[in-house]
Design an enzyme around this catalytic site. Structure first.
Site, short mmCIF file in Angstrom:
data_model
loop_
_atom_site.label_atom_id
_atom_site.label_comp_id
_atom_site.label_asym_id
_atom_site.label_seq_id
_atom_site.Cartn_x
_atom_site.Cartn_y
_atom_site.Cartn_z
CE1 TYR A 125 2.41 -9.24 -12.43
CE2 TYR A 125 1.31 -9.41 -14.56
CZ TYR A 125 1.41 -8.85 -13.30
OH TYR A 125 0.49 -7.90 -12.91
N GLY A 175 0.79 -1.23 0.00
CA GLY A 175 0.00 0.00 0.00
C GLY A 175 0.81 1.27 0.00
CB SER A 219 4.22 2.87 -4.39
OG SER A 219 4.42 1.48 -4.60
N GLY A 220 1.64 3.23 -5.92
CA GLY A 220 0.81 2.73 -7.00
C GLY A 220 -0.64 2.51 -6.64
#
Length: 247
Positions: A150, A14, A16-17
């Site tokens: 990913y 939480g 960043s971004g």
């Protein structure tokens, strides 16, 4: 008076971004929010941005010891939790023939194993009627070059939203996923060389039905909706991608 006054929220990744945008929306509406991250400087900056009601915790989601410590901190600060956003994750942009065991293990440890045990360890603290939201990706349903690891890690997370939703249903805990597409949070620029990042961004925007990148606040509103307002929804995945995975 804020819409989420009195609500206790935990957001992994939480600082960043997308995670920070979600934390900002919730703190602006009165929630008490605990955010985690791995980088002290980034956490400190996020804490200053969010204000005094936010709690910052240095935690590595790939470490089970850190997850145990996070659960202890959540119990001490909140006692019970109304929403858990499992957002921490990393990207991987290696072609299939260049993937190493180290890369594979790191991506799955952070993107899949960490979320699994985060939910497991925090479930005893989740209030009846609470919501868990997992951040997946449109890469779990679309095939892109050089993101095989990913994509697989996020597909596993999508499956987890279903299975955990089933297992936690007797406790009246909902588990859902939010699947972001191309959302501009500066991540590509941080993880890729500038020329490659610019090329990818142009390609993503051109191929998107809405012909643009999404904004972090658009993701945040969707995630918060799934956590609090989608009270008859569990095991689902909401795409926030400008229609990219649907049209």
């Amino acid at each position: 008076m804020g819409k989420y006054d009195g609500k206790n929220v935990v957001i992994t990744g939480g600082s960043s971004g997308l995670g920070l945008a979600t934390a900002q929306l919730l703190t602006d509406e009165g929630a008490r929010v605990m955010i985690t991250g791995r980088t002290p400087e980034t956490l400190q900056a996020a804490g200053r941005q969010l204000g005094d009601t936010a709690i910052t915790v240095r935690s590595d989601t790939s470490s089970l010891d850190d997850i145990d410590a996070l659960a202890d901190r959540v119990k001490a600060e909140f006692a019970t939790v109304d929403a858990l956003f499992v957002n921490a994750g990393i990207g991987s942009y290696d072609p299939f023939d260049a993937v190493t065991e180290q890369t594979y293990d790191e991506v799955f440890a952070i993107n899949t194993k960490g979320p699994y045990f985060t939910v497991q360890k925090l479930t005893p603290l989740l209030a009846e009627g609470s919501g868990v939201v997992l951040t997946t990706s449109i890469a779990n349903v679309l095939a892109y070059d050089a993101v095989s690891v990913y994509s697989a890690s996020k597909a596993a997370l999508r499956s987890m939203a279903r299975t955990l939703a089933r297992e936690l249903m007797p406790r009246q805990i909902r588990v859902n996923a939010v699947s972001p597409g191309p959302i501009d949070v500066g991540k590509l620029e941080k993880e890729l060389p500038a020329e490659r990042a610019a090329k990818l961004k142009a390609e993503f925007a051109a191929s998107n039905p809405m012909k643009r990148f999404g904004r972090a606040d658009e993701f945040a509103r969707a995630a918060v909706f799934m956590a609090f307002d989608a009270t008859f929804t569990t095991g689902a995945e909401l795409a926030v991608d400008g229609g990219h995975s649907q049209l």
